[in-house]
Design a protein around this motif. Structure first.
Motif, PDB file in Angstrom:
ATOM      1  N   LEU A  82       3.307  80.766  39.086  1.00 12.98           N
ATOM      2  CA  LEU A  82       4.147  80.845  38.103  1.00 12.98           C
ATOM      3  C   LEU A  82       4.772  82.261  37.753  1.00 12.98           C
ATOM      4  O   LEU A  82       3.845  83.234  38.064  1.00 12.98           O
ATOM      5  N   SER A  83       5.911  82.095  37.113  1.00 13.94           N
ATOM      6  CA  SER A  83       6.126  83.494  36.566  1.00 13.94           C
ATOM      7  C   SER A  83       7.073  83.474  35.091  1.00 13.94           C
ATOM      8  O   SER A  83       7.809  82.546  34.901  1.00 13.94           O
ATOM      9  N   LYS A  84       6.647  84.096  34.332  1.00 11.71           N
ATOM     10  CA  LYS A  84       7.004  84.102  32.978  1.00 11.71           C
ATOM     11  C   LYS A  84       8.516  84.706  33.093  1.00 11.71           C
ATOM     12  O   LYS A  84       8.920  85.729  33.444  1.00 11.71           O
ATOM     13  N   SER A  85       9.614  83.783  32.717  1.00  9.10           N
ATOM     14  CA  SER A  85      10.945  84.191  32.728  1.00  9.10           C
ATOM     15  C   SER A  85      11.767  83.779  31.459  1.00  9.10           C
ATOM     16  O   SER A  85      11.008  83.162  30.796  1.00  9.10           O
ATOM     17  N   ARG A  86      13.034  84.379  31.630  1.00 12.51           N
ATOM     18  CA  ARG A  86      13.888  83.871  30.118  1.00 12.51           C
ATOM     19  C   ARG A  86      13.992  82.389  30.209  1.00 12.51           C
ATOM     20  O   ARG A  86      14.089  81.695  29.159  1.00 12.51           O
ATOM     21  N   GLU A  87      13.960  81.839  31.364  1.00 12.75           N
ATOM     22  CA  GLU A  87      14.080  80.407  31.488  1.00 12.75           C
ATOM     23  C   GLU A  87      12.896  79.623  30.634  1.00 12.75           C
ATOM     24  O   GLU A  87      13.018  78.561  30.092  1.00 12.75           O
ATOM     25  N   VAL A  88      11.564  79.986  31.012  1.00 15.31           N
ATOM     26  CA  VAL A  88      10.525  79.596  30.504  1.00 15.31           C
ATOM     27  C   VAL A  88      10.516  79.730  29.129  1.00 15.31           C
ATOM     28  O   VAL A  88      10.354  78.838  28.292  1.00 15.31           O
ATOM     29  N   ILE A  89      10.882  80.936  28.626  1.00 18.31           N
ATOM     30  CA  ILE A  89      10.979  81.039  27.071  1.00 18.31           C
ATOM     31  C   ILE A  89      12.190  80.082  26.344  1.00 18.31           C
ATOM     32  O   ILE A  89      11.860  79.672  25.337  1.00 18.31           O
ATOM     33  N   GLN A  90      13.111  80.237  27.181  1.00 11.62           N
ATOM     34  CA  GLN A  90      14.308  79.345  26.540  1.00 11.62           C
ATOM     35  C   GLN A  90      13.894  77.749  26.596  1.00 11.62           C
ATOM     36  O   GLN A  90      14.320  77.035  25.464  1.00 11.62           O
ATOM     37  N   THR A  91      13.185  77.357  27.440  1.00  9.49           N
ATOM     38  CA  THR A  91      12.594  76.062  27.385  1.00  9.49           C
ATOM     39  C   THR A  91      11.612  75.808  26.214  1.00  9.49           C
ATOM     40  O   THR A  91      11.549  74.622  25.562  1.00  9.49           O
TER      41      THR A  91
ATOM     42  N   PHE B 288      11.890  77.574  23.302  1.00 11.01           N
ATOM     43  CA  PHE B 288      12.626  77.319  22.099  1.00 11.01           C
ATOM     44  C   PHE B 288      13.241  75.887  22.086  1.00 11.01           C
ATOM     45  O   PHE B 288      13.562  75.455  20.913  1.00 11.01           O
ATOM     46  N   ASP B 289      13.593  75.311  23.190  1.00 11.38           N
ATOM     47  CA  ASP B 289      14.340  74.161  23.173  1.00 11.38           C
ATOM     48  C   ASP B 289      13.543  72.711  22.957  1.00 11.38           C
ATOM     49  O   ASP B 289      13.654  71.805  22.346  1.00 11.38           O
ATOM     50  N   LEU B 290      12.200  72.890  23.646  1.00 16.26           N
ATOM     51  CA  LEU B 290      11.399  71.912  23.573  1.00 16.26           C
ATOM     52  C   LEU B 290       9.971  71.957  22.764  1.00 16.26           C
ATOM     53  O   LEU B 290       9.497  70.854  22.474  1.00 16.26           O
ATOM     54  N   ASN B 291       9.542  72.974  22.272  1.00 12.81           N
ATOM     55  CA  ASN B 291       8.327  73.348  21.596  1.00 12.81           C
ATOM     56  C   ASN B 291       8.566  72.441  20.278  1.00 12.81           C
ATOM     57  O   ASN B 291       9.430  72.599  19.601  1.00 12.81           O
ATOM     58  N   PRO B 292       7.669  71.463  20.029  1.00 17.97           N
ATOM     59  CA  PRO B 292       7.656  70.765  18.735  1.00 17.97           C
ATOM     60  C   PRO B 292       7.756  71.452  17.603  1.00 17.97           C
ATOM     61  O   PRO B 292       8.365  71.017  16.507  1.00 17.97           O
ATOM     62  N   ASP B 293       6.617  72.413  17.592  1.00 20.15           N
ATOM     63  CA  ASP B 293       6.428  73.190  16.351  1.00 20.15           C
ATOM     64  C   ASP B 293       7.758  73.927  16.034  1.00 20.15           C
ATOM     65  O   ASP B 293       8.222  74.245  14.756  1.00 20.15           O
ATOM     66  N   TYR B 294       8.315  74.446  17.110  1.00 13.73           N
ATOM     67  CA  TYR B 294       9.728  75.279  16.885  1.00 13.73           C
ATOM     68  C   TYR B 294      10.965  74.457  16.164  1.00 13.73           C
ATOM     69  O   TYR B 294      11.416  74.883  15.413  1.00 13.73           O
ATOM     70  N   ALA B 295      10.831  73.139  16.734  1.00 17.22           N
ATOM     71  CA  ALA B 295      11.762  72.119  16.462  1.00 17.22           C
ATOM     72  C   ALA B 295      11.708  71.771  14.951  1.00 17.22           C
ATOM     73  O   ALA B 295      12.632  71.606  14.342  1.00 17.22           O
TER      74      ALA B 295
ATOM     75  N   ARG C 200      -6.848  74.017  32.121  1.00 17.42           N
ATOM     76  CA  ARG C 200      -6.713  74.401  30.746  1.00 17.42           C
ATOM     77  C   ARG C 200      -5.457  75.244  30.425  1.00 17.42           C
ATOM     78  O   ARG C 200      -4.649  75.348  29.497  1.00 17.42           O
ATOM     79  N   ALA C 201      -5.491  76.135  31.378  1.00 20.52           N
ATOM     80  CA  ALA C 201      -4.360  77.280  31.095  1.00 20.52           C
ATOM     81  C   ALA C 201      -3.000  76.695  31.400  1.00 20.52           C
ATOM     82  O   ALA C 201      -2.150  77.066  30.538  1.00 20.52           O
ATOM     83  N   ARG C 202      -3.084  75.785  32.098  1.00 20.20           N
ATOM     84  CA  ARG C 202      -1.740  75.177  32.382  1.00 20.20           C
ATOM     85  C   ARG C 202      -1.413  74.134  31.281  1.00 20.20           C
ATOM     86  O   ARG C 202      -0.229  74.170  30.749  1.00 20.20           O
ATOM     87  N   LEU C 203      -2.340  73.572  30.808  1.00 17.18           N
ATOM     88  CA  LEU C 203      -2.031  72.509  29.726  1.00 17.18           C
ATOM     89  C   LEU C 203      -1.548  73.581  28.158  1.00 17.18           C
ATOM     90  O   LEU C 203      -0.737  73.232  27.690  1.00 17.18           O
ATOM     91  N   GLU C 204      -2.212  74.639  28.252  1.00 14.66           N
ATOM     92  CA  GLU C 204      -1.977  75.730  27.245  1.00 14.66           C
ATOM     93  C   GLU C 204      -0.237  76.258  27.276  1.00 14.66           C
ATOM     94  O   GLU C 204       0.589  76.165  26.498  1.00 14.66           O
ATOM     95  N   LEU C 205       0.047  76.287  28.526  1.00 14.07           N
ATOM     96  CA  LEU C 205       1.430  77.024  28.716  1.00 14.07           C
ATOM     97  C   LEU C 205       2.308  75.631  28.600  1.00 14.07           C
ATOM     98  O   LEU C 205       3.216  75.795  27.847  1.00 14.07           O
ATOM     99  N   GLU C 206       2.000  74.583  29.076  1.00 10.66           N
ATOM    100  CA  GLU C 206       2.887  73.431  28.669  1.00 10.66           C
ATOM    101  C   GLU C 206       2.884  72.876  27.436  1.00 10.66           C
ATOM    102  O   GLU C 206       4.063  72.530  26.865  1.00 10.66           O
ATOM    103  N   LEU C 207       2.054  73.159  26.696  1.00 14.32           N
ATOM    104  CA  LEU C 207       2.027  72.901  25.153  1.00 14.32           C
ATOM    105  C   LEU C 207       2.933  73.822  24.522  1.00 14.32           C
ATOM    106  O   LEU C 207       3.773  73.560  23.529  1.00 14.32           O
ATOM    107  N   LEU C 208       2.769  75.201  24.883  1.00 13.18           N
ATOM    108  CA  LEU C 208       3.622  76.087  24.275  1.00 13.18           C
ATOM    109  C   LEU C 208       5.353  75.936  24.445  1.00 13.18           C
ATOM    110  O   LEU C 208       6.256  76.183  23.856  1.00 13.18           O
ATOM    111  N   GLU C 209       5.423  75.340  26.123  1.00 12.18           N
ATOM    112  CA  GLU C 209       6.868  75.187  26.397  1.00 12.18           C
ATOM    113  C   GLU C 209       7.283  73.925  25.754  1.00 12.18           C
ATOM    114  O   GLU C 209       8.464  73.700  25.656  1.00 12.18           O
ATOM    115  N   GLY C 210       6.207  73.006  25.323  1.00 11.25           N
ATOM    116  CA  GLY C 210       6.808  71.776  24.762  1.00 11.25           C
ATOM    117  C   GLY C 210       7.086  70.856  26.050  1.00 11.25           C
ATOM    118  O   GLY C 210       8.053  69.914  25.848  1.00 11.25           O
TER     119      GLY C 210
END
Length: 515
Positions: free
Chosen positions: A305-314, A316-323, A490-500
Motif C-alpha cells: 500500500l502507499s498513501k496517495s492523494r487518491e486514498v485521501i480523496q477516497t 473524503f468521498d466515502l468516509n461516513p463520519d465526514y459525510a 486490524r491495520a487494514r480494517l483501520e485504514l478501510e474504516l478511515l477510507e470508508g
C-alpha cells in the motif's frame, strides 16, 4: 476478507440496499447456531443478520426518510367544508324599527362553506372557495316582491379566490422549503449513520474473528510446548534412573512443564472469551454447556500500500463520519438562512376576487353568480413589526451563525483526523508486513535450533534448562508471527474504516433509495 469469501454476502445485503427490509426478516437468521468450524464470511453474514445495533440504525434511517416525506406534505392541498345553523332573536332599536318597520328581528339561518386550500412554494396561502347562506328572518315574511314573486327566504352565494403572499418573513421558497431541506439532510445523516454502523459491525466482526484465530493458534502452540516439556521431563527421569542424569535436570523440566501448563490454561481462557465475544456480536446467548468455535480461515498479507492523494480523496468521498459532518454543515446553513428570514418584519400582500349571487332558491342564487354581474375584489398590505426589534428572532439568528461556525470547525478537525489517521494506518500496515517477515525467519531459526538441541539433550551434551529456553524462544516467535498477521488485518480494517471502503472492498456498499 477476500472477495471470494465475501461473494456469499451479496444476496444478504441486496435486501438491505433499499432500506426497506422488514424487521422480522432481519431478525430471523438462516440457521440457529454457529458452526464449530467457522468461516469468516459465514460469521460476518450471521452478524449482519442478527446484530441488534444494525437493525436499530436501519430502522432509524427508515424513520428519518418518512419524516422527510412528511415534511414534503406541506404542499398537499386540503379540502375544507363546514355547515352551521344559527338562530337569533333580538329587539330592534328605534332606528332599526324605523328602518325595518319591525320591533324585533328574528332569524334562522343555515350557512354552508366549502373550499380548496393550499400552500405554494413561494409561501403564499391560496384558497378557492364557495359559500352559501340560506337566510330566513321575520323581515322576509313581509312578502317583499322580487323578480321571482313572493319569498319567505333568500339564498346568498359567493365564489372566489383569496391569496396571502408573505413578502418578507416566511416569504419565498428558501423559507417555505427550509423544513423540507432540513429533513432531507437529516435523512441523509441517518443513512450515513446506518452505513457507518454496518462498517463498524463488519470490521468488528472480522477483528473478533482474527482474535479467535490468534487465541486458538496460541492454544495450539502452548499444547505443543507442553508436549515438548513433557518429553524433556520424561527423558530426564529416564536418564536419572539410568544414572546418567541429575535431579536438577528433572526439577528444571518439571518447573518448565508447570509454567507451560499455566500458560496453556490462560490461552484457553482467552480462547473462550474470544468465542463469547463473537457470540455476543450475533446477539446470541452463550449456551449453558459452552461452545467451541474454530476459525478455519487464516490471515494473509495483501498487496503493498502507499498513501496517495487518491486514498485521501477516497476517504473524503466515502468516509461516513465526514459525510455526516458535511450534511450537518448544510443543515446549519439552511437553519441560518431560515433564521435570517424570520428576523425580517412580517409584510403580507392580501388579495381576493370573487363573484356574488342572490336568489330565492339555491339554483337562482347560483345562476346569478354565473352571470358575474356583481364581482368584488380587494388588495392590501399587512405589516407586523415587533416593538423590541425581534428579541427572539435576533438571538435565534446569532445561535444559527454560531452553529455554522461550529460545524465548519468540526469538519476541519475531522479532516485533520482522517488525514493523520490514514498516515498512521499505512505505517501500521507496513510495520506489520515487515514484522511478519522477521518473525518467520526467527521461527525457522529457532525450530532448527530446537531440533538440534533436543538431539544433543538426548546425547547428554546439553542441559534441559537451555533446551527449555530455546523452546520458549520458538514459542514466542510463533506467537509473534500470528500476532503480526492479526495486527496487519486490524491495520487494514483501520485504514478501510478511515477510507470508508469497508463495504466497497467486500462488494457490500449500500445506496440510499430514492425518497
Amino acid at each position: 476478507m477476500s472477495n471470494a469469501n465475501c461473494a456469499g454476502l451479496l444476496v444478504l445485503m441486496s435486501s438491505l440496499i433499499g432500506l426497506g427490509v422488514q424487521r422480522d426478516a432481519l431478525a430471523q437468521p438462516t440457521d440457529d447456531h454457529l458452526d464449530a468450524d467457522l468461516k469468516l464470511s459465514d460469521f460476518v453474514r450471521r452478524v449482519l443478520v442478527r446484530n441488534d445495533s444494525v437493525q436499530q440504525k436501519q430502522l432509524e434511517s427508515e424513520a428519518e426518510k418518512h419524516r422527510y416525506k412528511a415534511e414534503r406534505g406541506i404542499f398537499e392541498p386540503q379540502v375544507t367544508t363546514s355547515a352551521t345553523h344559527e338562530e337569533n332573536n333580538q329587539q330592534n332599536t328605534i332606528q332599526q324599527q324605523l328602518s325595518t318597520l319591525s320591533p324585533t328581528f328574528d332569524e334562522k339561518n343555515n350557512l354552508y362553506d366549502a373550499g380548496l386550500e393550499a400552500l405554494v412554494p413561494t409561501g403564499a396561502k391560496v384558497r378557492l372557495g364557495y359559500s352559501l347562506q340560506d337566510l330566513h328572518n321575520n323581515l322576509q315574511t313581509q312578502a317583499t316582491l322580487t323578480t321571482q314573486g313572493f319569498t319567505n327566504g333568500e339564498y346568498v352565494s359567493f365564489f372566489g379566490l383569496t391569496v396571502t403572499q408573505p413578502l418578507l418573513k416566511n416569504g419565498w421558497a428558501s423559507a417555505t422549503k427550509a423544513g423540507i431541506r432540513t429533513a432531507e439532510l437529516g435523512s441523509k445523516i441517518a443513512f450515513q449513520e446506518y452505513r457507518r454502523q454496518l462498517m463498524t459491525i463488519v470490521s468488528t466482526a472480522e477483528a473478533s474473528y482474527w482474535n479467535l484465530f490468534l487465541a486458538q493458534e496460541q492454544v495450539g502452540f502452548f499444547e505443543d510446548s507442553v508436549k515438548t516439556a513433557e518429553t524433556i521431563l520424561s527423558d530426564n527421569k529416564t536418564r536419572l534412573q539410568a544414572g546418567v542424569g541429575s535431579q536438577l535436570d528433572v526439577l528444571q523440566a518439571q518447573a518448565g512443564l508447570a509454567l507451560r501448563r499455566s500458560k496453556l490454561s490462560e490461552a484457553q481462557q482467552r480462547l473462550t472469551e474470544a468465542a463469547d465475544r463473537m457470540i455476543t456480536l450475533c446477539s446470541d446467548r452463550v449456551p449453558v454447556q459452552g461452545v467451541e468455535l474454530r476459525a478455519v480461515d487464516a490471515p494473509e498479507l495483501g498487496p503493498e500500500l502507499s498513501k496517495s492523494r487518491e486514498v485521501i480523496q477516497t476517504a473524503f468521498d466515502l468516509n461516513p463520519d465526514y459525510a455526516i459532518q458535511r450534511e450537518k454543515l448544510q443543515q446549519a446553513m439552511v437553519r441560518l438562512g431560515y433564521a435570517r428570514n424570520q428576523h425580517l418584519p412580517e409584510l403580507n400582500l392580501k388579495t381576493a376576487y370573487g363573484l356574488n349571487g342572490l336568489g330565492a332558491s339555491t339554483g337562482a342564487s347560483w345562476d346569478d353568480l354565473q352571470h358575474a354581474n356583481y364581482p368584488s375584489w380587494s388588495a392590501g398590505l399587512e405589516l407586523r413589526v415587533p416593538l423590541g426589534g425581534g428579541t427572539k428572532t435576533r438571538h435565534e439568528l446569532q445561535a444559527a451563525r454560531l452553529q455554522v461556525e461550529a460545524a465548519e470547525a468540526g469538519i476541519r478537525d475531522l479532516a485533520t483526523q482522517i488525514f493523520n489517521g490514514l498516515d498512521s494506518a499505512c505505517h501500521k500496515i507496513q510495520s506489520s508486513r515487515d514484522s511478519v517477515a522477521g518473525y518467520r525467519a526467527s521461527v525457522d531459526y529457532n525450530q532448527r535450533l530446537l531440533d538440534d538441541s533436543l538431539a544433543r539433550l538426548k546425547a547428554g551434551k546439553l542441559e534441559s534448562r537451555r533446551v527449555l529456553e530455546i523452546e520458549a524462544d520458538l514459542l514466542d516467535a510463533k506467537t509473534s508471527v500470528v500476532d503480526a498477521l492479526v495486527q496487519y488485518q486490524r491495520a487494514r480494517l483501520e485504514l478501510e474504516l478511515l477510507e470508508g471502503t469497508v463495504l466497497k472492498e467486500r462488494h457490500l456498499e449500500v445506496k440510499q433509495s430514492a425518497m
